[in-house]
Design a protein around this motif. Sequence first.
Motif, PDB file in Angstrom:
ATOM      1  N   SER A   5      39.847  86.667  15.327  1.00 48.77           N
ATOM      2  CA  SER A   5      39.353  88.004  15.051  1.00 48.77           C
ATOM      3  C   SER A   5      37.830  88.023  14.945  1.00 48.77           C
ATOM      4  N   TYR A   6      37.229  86.860  14.985  1.00 48.17           N
ATOM      5  CA  TYR A   6      35.779  86.752  14.959  1.00 48.17           C
ATOM      6  C   TYR A   6      35.307  86.301  16.335  1.00 48.17           C
ATOM      7  N   SER A   7      34.339  87.032  16.905  1.00 46.00           N
ATOM      8  CA  SER A   7      33.882  86.635  18.233  1.00 46.00           C
ATOM      9  C   SER A   7      32.493  85.987  18.214  1.00 46.00           C
ATOM     10  N   GLN A  53      29.837  87.343  12.844  1.00 43.60           N
ATOM     11  CA  GLN A  53      31.028  87.735  12.101  1.00 43.60           C
ATOM     12  C   GLN A  53      31.629  86.598  11.286  1.00 43.60           C
ATOM     13  N   LEU A  54      31.153  85.374  11.507  1.00 44.73           N
ATOM     14  CA  LEU A  54      31.623  84.203  10.781  1.00 44.73           C
ATOM     15  C   LEU A  54      30.499  83.180  10.769  1.00 44.73           C
ATOM     16  N   GLU A  78      23.428  93.845   3.323  1.00 50.88           N
ATOM     17  CA  GLU A  78      23.795  93.996   4.731  1.00 50.88           C
ATOM     18  C   GLU A  78      24.659  92.840   5.236  1.00 50.88           C
ATOM     19  N   GLN A  79      24.576  91.676   4.593  1.00 48.68           N
ATOM     20  CA  GLN A  79      25.237  90.497   5.140  1.00 48.68           C
ATOM     21  C   GLN A  79      26.200  89.807   4.167  1.00 48.68           C
ATOM     22  N   CYS A  80      26.318  90.303   2.956  1.00 43.31           N
ATOM     23  CA  CYS A  80      27.128  89.625   1.940  1.00 43.31           C
ATOM     24  C   CYS A  80      28.613  89.584   2.295  1.00 43.31           C
ATOM     25  N   HIS A  81      29.050  90.419   3.199  1.00 39.33           N
ATOM     26  CA  HIS A  81      30.467  90.495   3.586  1.00 39.33           C
ATOM     27  C   HIS A  81      30.885  89.417   4.596  1.00 39.33           C
ATOM     28  N   ILE A  82      29.920  88.727   5.209  1.00 41.30           N
ATOM     29  CA  ILE A  82      30.235  87.762   6.269  1.00 41.30           C
ATOM     30  C   ILE A  82      30.939  86.547   5.664  1.00 41.30           C
TER      31      ILE A  82
END
Length: 101
Positions: A5-7, A53-54, A78-82
């Motif tokens: 699911s991560y490209s 994405q990962l 902006e990036q804490c969700h990665i």
Amino acid sequence: MDSPSYSHVLVIDDADSTRAVLCDMLKEIGFAECVEACDGQEALQKLTQSSVQLIVCDNVMERMSGLEFLRELRASPEQCHIPVLFVSAVGAVSTVEDAMQ
């Protein structure tokens, strides 16, 4: 095997050969793009230029360690969700606990 699911993946490691092997393996299992960085500082710069994405991140690196990078990443709205796959040859329990926090 289903496609991941991560490209777009960011691989952070100070060893060129390790980055190359990890990127080859990730592409082989279906990841579309592998962005490389040699340490946490370079990785933070590359995050502003790519749609990552990962993240696969080593811990022991010069200039900025993986743990320092992880703290910076988690502090960024902006990036804490990665999601981050944190890897290290050093298996100290305290390092694992710090990374999990």
